[in-house]
Design a protein around this motif. Structure first.
Motif, PDB file in Angstrom:
ATOM      1  N   GLY A 165      20.736  14.696  -5.036  1.00 27.92           N
ATOM      2  CA  GLY A 165      19.735  14.448  -4.020  1.00 27.92           C
ATOM      3  C   GLY A 165      18.610  13.536  -4.461  1.00 27.92           C
ATOM      4  N   PHE A 166      18.638  13.077  -5.701  1.00 28.41           N
ATOM      5  CA  PHE A 166      17.617  12.179  -6.232  1.00 28.41           C
ATOM      6  C   PHE A 166      18.182  10.768  -6.334  1.00 28.41           C
ATOM      7  CE2 PHE A 166      15.758  16.124  -7.215  1.00 28.41           C
ATOM      8  CZ  PHE A 166      14.452  15.951  -7.627  1.00 28.41           C
ATOM      9  N   LYS A 167      17.341   9.774  -6.085  1.00 27.39           N
ATOM     10  CA  LYS A 167      17.737   8.374  -6.209  1.00 27.39           C
ATOM     11  C   LYS A 167      16.896   7.730  -7.298  1.00 27.39           C
ATOM     12  CE  LYS A 167      19.056   7.969  -1.418  1.00 27.39           C
ATOM     13  NZ  LYS A 167      18.861   7.251  -0.166  1.00 27.39           N
ATOM     14  N   LYS A 168      17.530   6.832  -8.050  1.00 26.80           N
ATOM     15  CA  LYS A 168      16.865   6.143  -9.155  1.00 26.80           C
ATOM     16  C   LYS A 168      16.003   5.005  -8.630  1.00 26.80           C
ATOM     17  CE  LYS A 168      17.907   4.042 -13.574  1.00 26.80           C
ATOM     18  NZ  LYS A 168      18.957   3.665 -14.505  1.00 26.80           N
ATOM     19  N   GLY A 169      14.826   4.813  -9.236  1.00 25.42           N
ATOM     20  CA  GLY A 169      13.979   3.677  -8.898  1.00 25.42           C
ATOM     21  C   GLY A 169      14.774   2.391  -9.039  1.00 25.42           C
ATOM     22  N   CYS A 170      14.575   1.464  -8.127  1.00 25.12           N
ATOM     23  CA  CYS A 170      15.444   0.281  -8.036  1.00 25.12           C
ATOM     24  C   CYS A 170      15.071  -0.855  -8.980  1.00 25.12           C
ATOM     25  CB  CYS A 170      15.485  -0.218  -6.602  1.00 25.12           C
ATOM     26  SG  CYS A 170      13.892  -0.766  -5.964  1.00 25.12           S
ATOM     27  N   GLU A 191       0.840  -1.209   0.000  1.00 28.64           N
ATOM     28  CA  GLU A 191       0.000   0.000   0.000  1.00 28.64           C
ATOM     29  C   GLU A 191       0.871   1.254   0.000  1.00 28.64           C
ATOM     30  OE1 GLU A 191      -3.331   0.453  -0.404  1.00 28.64           O
ATOM     31  OE2 GLU A 191      -3.274  -1.678  -0.887  1.00 28.64           O
ATOM     32  N   ILE A 192       1.962   1.222   0.737  1.00 29.32           N
ATOM     33  CA  ILE A 192       2.902   2.348   0.741  1.00 29.32           C
ATOM     34  C   ILE A 192       3.509   2.514  -0.654  1.00 29.32           C
ATOM     35  CG2 ILE A 192       5.106   3.176   1.676  1.00 29.32           C
ATOM     36  CD1 ILE A 192       4.280   1.693   4.319  1.00 29.32           C
ATOM     37  N   CYS A 193       3.895   1.403  -1.268  1.00 30.71           N
ATOM     38  CA  CYS A 193       4.469   1.449  -2.616  1.00 30.71           C
ATOM     39  C   CYS A 193       3.478   2.035  -3.626  1.00 30.71           C
ATOM     40  CB  CYS A 193       4.887   0.059  -3.071  1.00 30.71           C
ATOM     41  SG  CYS A 193       6.240  -0.680  -2.150  1.00 30.71           S
ATOM     42  N   LYS A 194       2.220   1.612  -3.533  1.00 29.89           N
ATOM     43  CA  LYS A 194       1.206   2.073  -4.484  1.00 29.89           C
ATOM     44  C   LYS A 194       0.994   3.584  -4.424  1.00 29.89           C
ATOM     45  CE  LYS A 194      -1.344  -2.240  -4.776  1.00 29.89           C
ATOM     46  NZ  LYS A 194      -2.567  -2.966  -4.407  1.00 29.89           N
ATOM     47  N   ALA A 195       1.255   4.187  -3.285  1.00 27.80           N
ATOM     48  CA  ALA A 195       1.083   5.630  -3.131  1.00 27.80           C
ATOM     49  C   ALA A 195       2.310   6.413  -3.614  1.00 27.80           C
ATOM     50  CB  ALA A 195       0.811   5.959  -1.665  1.00 27.80           C
ATOM     51  N   CYS A 196       3.376   5.712  -3.967  1.00 28.52           N
ATOM     52  CA  CYS A 196       4.630   6.353  -4.382  1.00 28.52           C
ATOM     53  C   CYS A 196       4.620   6.649  -5.884  1.00 28.52           C
ATOM     54  CB  CYS A 196       5.799   5.409  -4.049  1.00 28.52           C
ATOM     55  SG  CYS A 196       7.411   6.056  -4.549  1.00 28.52           S
ATOM     56  N   PRO A 197       5.188   7.784  -6.301  1.00 28.29           N
ATOM     57  CA  PRO A 197       5.259   8.109  -7.728  1.00 28.29           C
ATOM     58  C   PRO A 197       6.111   7.129  -8.542  1.00 28.29           C
ATOM     59  CG  PRO A 197       5.829  10.030  -6.397  1.00 28.29           C
ATOM     60  CD  PRO A 197       5.693   8.872  -5.459  1.00 28.29           C
ATOM     61  N   LEU A 198       6.965   6.346  -7.892  1.00 30.85           N
ATOM     62  CA  LEU A 198       7.799   5.381  -8.608  1.00 30.85           C
ATOM     63  C   LEU A 198       7.068   4.070  -8.902  1.00 30.85           C
ATOM     64  CD1 LEU A 198      11.270   5.707  -6.832  1.00 30.85           C
ATOM     65  CD2 LEU A 198      10.460   6.865  -8.883  1.00 30.85           C
ATOM     66  N   ASN A 217      13.384  12.308  -4.952  1.00 30.74           N
ATOM     67  CA  ASN A 217      14.099  12.790  -3.773  1.00 30.74           C
ATOM     68  C   ASN A 217      13.245  12.544  -2.537  1.00 30.74           C
ATOM     69  OD1 ASN A 217      12.181  14.856  -3.673  1.00 30.74           O
ATOM     70  ND2 ASN A 217      13.583  16.464  -4.339  1.00 30.74           N
ATOM     71  N   GLU A 218      13.775  12.881  -1.382  1.00 31.51           N
ATOM     72  CA  GLU A 218      13.066  12.608  -0.130  1.00 31.51           C
ATOM     73  C   GLU A 218      11.777  13.405   0.012  1.00 31.51           C
ATOM     74  OE1 GLU A 218      15.666  12.746   3.228  1.00 31.51           O
ATOM     75  OE2 GLU A 218      16.929  11.147   2.432  1.00 31.51           O
ATOM     76  N   ALA A 219      11.644  14.508  -0.730  1.00 30.57           N
ATOM     77  CA  ALA A 219      10.423  15.311  -0.692  1.00 30.57           C
ATOM     78  C   ALA A 219       9.341  14.739  -1.611  1.00 30.57           C
ATOM     79  CB  ALA A 219      10.733  16.762  -1.081  1.00 30.57           C
ATOM     80  N   GLY A 220       9.691  13.688  -2.378  1.00 30.77           N
ATOM     81  CA  GLY A 220       8.715  13.070  -3.279  1.00 30.77           C
ATOM     82  C   GLY A 220       8.688  13.672  -4.668  1.00 30.77           C
ATOM     83  N   GLU A 221       9.608  14.588  -4.965  1.00 33.45           N
ATOM     84  CA  GLU A 221       9.692  15.162  -6.306  1.00 33.45           C
ATOM     85  C   GLU A 221      10.350  14.146  -7.230  1.00 33.45           C
ATOM     86  OE1 GLU A 221      10.449  19.802  -5.186  1.00 33.45           O
ATOM     87  OE2 GLU A 221      12.108  18.415  -4.910  1.00 33.45           O
ATOM     88  N   THR A 222       9.884  14.079  -8.468  1.00 33.52           N
ATOM     89  CA  THR A 222      10.448  13.120  -9.412  1.00 33.52           C
ATOM     90  C   THR A 222      11.082  13.828 -10.600  1.00 33.52           C
ATOM     91  OG1 THR A 222       8.342  12.883 -10.570  1.00 33.52           O
ATOM     92  CG2 THR A 222       8.813  11.297  -8.804  1.00 33.52           C
ATOM     93  N   SER A 223      11.944  13.085 -11.284  1.00 32.32           N
ATOM     94  CA  SER A 223      12.629  13.602 -12.461  1.00 32.32           C
ATOM     95  C   SER A 223      12.971  12.430 -13.371  1.00 32.32           C
ATOM     96  CB  SER A 223      13.915  14.317 -12.034  1.00 32.32           C
ATOM     97  OG  SER A 223      14.681  14.678 -13.161  1.00 32.32           O
ATOM     98  N   TYR A 224      13.021  12.684 -14.665  1.00 36.47           N
ATOM     99  CA  TYR A 224      13.453  11.655 -15.599  1.00 36.47           C
ATOM    100  C   TYR A 224      14.962  11.713 -15.823  1.00 36.47           C
ATOM    101  CZ  TYR A 224       8.737  10.230 -16.699  1.00 36.47           C
ATOM    102  OH  TYR A 224       7.467   9.722 -16.610  1.00 36.47           O
ATOM    103  N   ILE A 225      15.626  12.696 -15.234  1.00 31.31           N
ATOM    104  CA  ILE A 225      17.084  12.796 -15.334  1.00 31.31           C
ATOM    105  C   ILE A 225      17.685  12.797 -13.928  1.00 31.31           C
ATOM    106  CG2 ILE A 225      17.093  14.004 -17.557  1.00 31.31           C
ATOM    107  CD1 ILE A 225      17.562  16.613 -16.008  1.00 31.31           C
ATOM    108  N   SER A 226      18.919  12.347 -13.850  1.00 34.95           N
ATOM    109  CA  SER A 226      19.614  12.291 -12.570  1.00 34.95           C
ATOM    110  C   SER A 226      19.904  13.703 -12.067  1.00 34.95           C
ATOM    111  CB  SER A 226      20.926  11.527 -12.746  1.00 34.95           C
ATOM    112  OG  SER A 226      21.638  11.494 -11.546  1.00 34.95           O
TER     113      SER A 226
END
Length: 69
Positions: free
Chosen positions: A45-50, A9-16, A33-42
């Motif tokens: 402060g951003f981490k790539k979906g695993c 359920e936590i995963c389903k609420a995530c933009p990733l 990033n930790e604030a929940g902002e997403t990007s298609y480029i690195s």
């Protein structure tokens, strides 16, 4: 509710969260990033979906979300 279901359920609420033919995965084409902002480029402060298959990851108590969810 089982622990796996709670974790999913936590995963389903995530933009990733992304549904695929193999099941839900952590989208490897997005960065977050930790604030929940997403990007298609690195970006700093951003981490790539695993790219984990989320049902398997959620079922293993030793696995953790890349951004601490």
């Amino acid at each position: 509710m089982e622990l796996v279901d709670k974790r999913l359920e936590i995963c389903k609420a995530c933009p990733l969260y992304k549904e695929t033919a193999f099941g839900a995965v952590c989208n490897p084409k997005l960065y977050i990033n930790e604030a929940g902002e997403t990007s298609y480029i690195s970006k700093e402060g951003f981490k790539k979906g695993c790219n984990c298959i989320l049902r398997r990851k959620a079922a293993n108590p030793g696995n953790h979300c890349i951004i601490g969810k």
